[in-house]
Design a protein around this motif. Structure first.
Motif, short mmCIF file in Angstrom:
data_model
loop_
_atom_site.label_atom_id
_atom_site.label_comp_id
_atom_site.label_asym_id
_atom_site.label_seq_id
_atom_site.Cartn_x
_atom_site.Cartn_y
_atom_site.Cartn_z
N ASP A 1 13.88 18.72 4.69
CA ASP A 1 14.80 17.36 4.59
C ASP A 1 16.41 17.58 4.84
N VAL A 2 16.46 18.84 4.91
CA VAL A 2 17.44 19.13 5.43
C VAL A 2 18.69 18.12 5.50
N PHE A 3 18.47 17.21 7.08
CA PHE A 3 19.13 17.01 7.60
C PHE A 3 18.94 15.60 7.06
N ALA A 4 18.02 14.96 6.84
CA ALA A 4 17.58 13.70 6.20
C ALA A 4 18.84 13.22 4.92
N VAL A 5 18.55 14.07 4.19
CA VAL A 5 19.34 14.44 2.78
C VAL A 5 20.37 14.39 3.10
N HIS A 6 21.05 15.90 3.09
CA HIS A 6 21.99 16.12 3.40
C HIS A 6 23.21 15.59 4.54
N GLY A 7 23.14 15.79 5.15
CA GLY A 7 23.51 16.11 6.60
C GLY A 7 24.12 13.64 6.78
N VAL A 8 22.82 13.60 6.73
CA VAL A 8 22.82 11.81 7.00
C VAL A 8 23.66 11.57 5.55
N GLY A 9 23.70 11.89 4.47
CA GLY A 9 24.16 11.59 3.41
C GLY A 9 25.05 11.68 3.04
N GLY A 10 25.72 12.93 3.77
CA GLY A 10 27.12 13.32 3.52
C GLY A 10 28.32 13.10 5.05
N VAL B 1 32.46 19.41 5.18
CA VAL B 1 32.73 20.50 5.42
C VAL B 1 31.03 21.23 5.28
N VAL B 2 30.72 20.03 4.38
CA VAL B 2 29.90 21.18 3.71
C VAL B 2 28.64 20.44 4.13
N HIS B 3 28.12 19.07 4.03
CA HIS B 3 26.98 18.40 4.27
C HIS B 3 26.77 18.07 5.91
N THR B 4 27.24 17.37 6.34
CA THR B 4 27.55 17.67 7.70
C THR B 4 27.06 19.02 8.49
N THR B 5 28.13 19.80 8.62
CA THR B 5 28.11 21.10 8.45
C THR B 5 26.06 21.46 8.93
N ALA B 6 25.85 21.62 7.36
CA ALA B 6 24.80 21.87 7.04
C ALA B 6 24.05 21.19 7.86
N GLY B 7 23.94 19.96 7.56
CA GLY B 7 22.96 19.21 7.57
C GLY B 7 22.58 19.10 9.54
N VAL B 8 24.01 19.24 10.18
CA VAL B 8 23.65 18.68 11.80
C VAL B 8 22.80 20.17 12.28
N SER B 9 23.38 21.66 11.47
CA SER B 9 22.74 23.01 12.38
C SER B 9 21.47 22.99 11.80
N ALA B 10 21.30 22.53 10.92
CA ALA B 10 19.91 22.49 10.39
C ALA B 10 18.85 22.36 11.23
N LEU B 11 18.85 20.46 11.74
CA LEU B 11 18.07 19.77 12.09
C LEU B 11 18.12 20.31 13.70
N VAL B 12 19.33 21.25 14.33
CA VAL B 12 18.83 21.92 15.80
C VAL B 12 18.16 23.23 15.44
N VAL B 13 18.67 23.82 14.42
CA VAL B 13 18.20 25.00 13.84
C VAL B 13 15.90 24.42 14.24
N ALA B 14 15.81 23.60 13.09
CA ALA B 14 14.20 23.29 13.06
C ALA B 14 13.92 23.08 14.50
N ILE B 15 14.68 22.57 15.43
CA ILE B 15 14.35 21.92 17.09
C ILE B 15 14.03 23.46 17.65
N MET B 16 14.40 23.86 17.89
CA MET B 16 14.77 25.69 17.96
C MET B 16 13.33 26.26 17.73
N LEU B 17 13.55 26.15 15.95
CA LEU B 17 12.15 26.60 15.89
C LEU B 17 10.59 26.51 16.38
N GLY B 18 10.71 24.98 16.25
CA GLY B 18 9.44 24.00 16.39
C GLY B 18 8.78 24.21 15.08
N LYS B 19 7.61 23.37 14.78
CA LYS B 19 6.63 22.71 13.86
C LYS B 19 6.10 24.27 13.30
N ARG B 20 5.95 24.25 12.52
CA ARG B 20 5.30 25.57 11.34
C ARG B 20 3.43 24.99 11.74
#
Length: 427
Positions: free
Chosen positions: A333-342, A186-205
């Protein structure tokens, strides 16, 4: 098993079924109110300092402001409509009904629990606050403030609330037998996967990865991680919804998994780069906490040690894979820590819930195979929903509010360009 592990601690709104009562238990109520404060502490100031220390100094204040603003907006929305969408009456199993709009028609006691429904609302609101706030780490240093707030608000209603209903509100995933003690799905999979999608859409710093972007204050990051660690006792222990050994067993498992993950992470660092770092021990602890979350009330302490070690190994290499392999700038590292961890913890639950491993045992009609399939379906469905909804939301909002700041604003730092203030006056 000793007595502390013998009673299956279950997320109350999912499967806990005491005798029907209209009188709240004062001890349980006091524990849930305390847990609510602990979980809110995780966002403010725990997560804010954890993330804030990891960014460059010119963006520190923007992280704090985003955490506080997201907390405020999501709290208001939770009261107006979020709670009833997540925990309203069950009909089709996909979304709660509107019976509790604006918290109307709350019961003296939340059905299936021994606490006032108002206490249950408050506790669940702190989860609704921290989940979108976790995603902030993916877009720091380059996302426009207006877009962040609009996205977080709509994401709460379109991603978080429905998934909460599916798993914890008596929805379709709950009926399949999916288990999630405190939020691995409910928390870590939703936030982690969504964070990865947003990072891809925004592009690199700008300049990433060639330009070195060191954390401006590892000390603040460690302080933030310590607050998260302590607050997680309320996050996982409070999810028992009772002040009994159900809560204490979840807290013991939470602490031991975090401890093992922190030690394992800095050991890996020592072997790979020759030094154990403050950022490493903090990140390792958070990885362990995220990974034990779905299983905290279902497994024994021995399994928690294994889960903590696995969290450190898998998440450590996931960080490298996302950044160096896929070249995705998920900044913190939101996806790698929270998403993958969850996700990892949700799947390992299917194995370690077995009584042979010191767990609470499978529900009637379930075994390792059927439980693992249920967990896999739960993780897969939630990940797909989160990814698709996030992409549509992010793009749709960007037509009105651009996602990314200008190059000049990014170069100046978001503290000045977005907010007209500096975190530190060093003159």
């Amino acid at each position: 098993m000793t007595a502390i592990w013998a009673t299956a601690p279950l997320h109350a709104q999912q499967v806990f079924d005491p005798a029907v009562t209209d009188v709240a238990n004062s001890g349980d109520t006091a524990w849930i109110l305390t847990s609510s404060a602990l979980v809110l502490l995780m966002t403010l100031p725990g997560l804010a300092l954890f993330y804030g220390g990891l960014v460059r100094s010119k963006n520190f204040l923007s992280v704090l402001i985003q955490c506080m603003a997201v907390a405020g907006v999501c709290s208001v929305l939770w009261i107006i409509v979020g709670y009833t969408l997540a925990f309203g009456g069950v009909s089709h199993g996909f979304l709660g009904d509107g019976f509790n709009l604006m918290l109307n028609n709350l019961g003296n006691v939340r059905e299936g629990t021994t606490i006032p429904e108002s206490s249950f609302v408050m506790f669940q609101m702190t989860f609704a606050v921290i989940t979108p706030a976790l995603m902030i780490g993916a877009w720091v240093e380059r996302a426009r403030f207006g877009w962040v707030i609009a996205f977080s608000a709509l994401w709460l209603l379109i991603v978080y609330a429905p998934v909460t209903h599916w798993v914890w509100g008596g929805g379709w995933l709950s009926n399949l037998g999916v288990l999630d003690f405190a939020g691995g799905i409910v928390v870590h999979t939703t936030a982690g996967v969504s964070a990865l999608v947003v990072a891809i859409m925004l592009g690199k710093r700008m300049g990433w990865p060639k330009t070195l972007m060191l954390p401006h204050s590892p000390a603040l990051t460690v302080v933030g991680a310590a607050m998260l660690w302590v607050g997680w006792f309320g996050f996982n222990g409070g999810s028992a919804l009772t002040a009994t050994d159900d809560a204490s067993s979840a807290i013991i498992n939470t602490h031991i998994a975090a401890s093992m993950a922190a030690v394992t992470w800095i050991l890996i660092e020592k072997l790979k780069v020759g030094k154990s770092t403050a950022i490493g021990v903090a990140t390792g602890a958070i990885a362990g906490l995220a990974t034990i979350t779905p299983a905290a009330g279902f497994v024994g302490p021995g399994a928690s040690i294994i889960i903590g070690a696995a969290a450190a190994v898998v998440c450590f290499f996931a960080v490298s894979l996302v950044k160096n392999g896929f070249k995705i700038d998920d900044s913190l590292d939101v996806f790698a820590v929270h998403g993958v961890g969850g996700i990892l913890g949700s799947l390992l639950l299917a194995l370690f819930i077995a009584e042979g491993f010191g767990g609470t045992g499978y529900d009637e009609g379930m075994a390792f195979g059927s439980q693992f399939v249920a967990q896999l379906i739960g993780v897969g469905a939630v990940a797909i929903w989160s990814a698709v909804a996030t992409a549509i939301l992010g793009l749709g909002i960007s037509f009105i509010l651009p996602m990314r700041v200008s190059e000049d604003d990014e170069r100046d730092g978001l503290d000045i360009s977005n907010h007209g203030e500096r975190a530190w006056d060093l003159d």
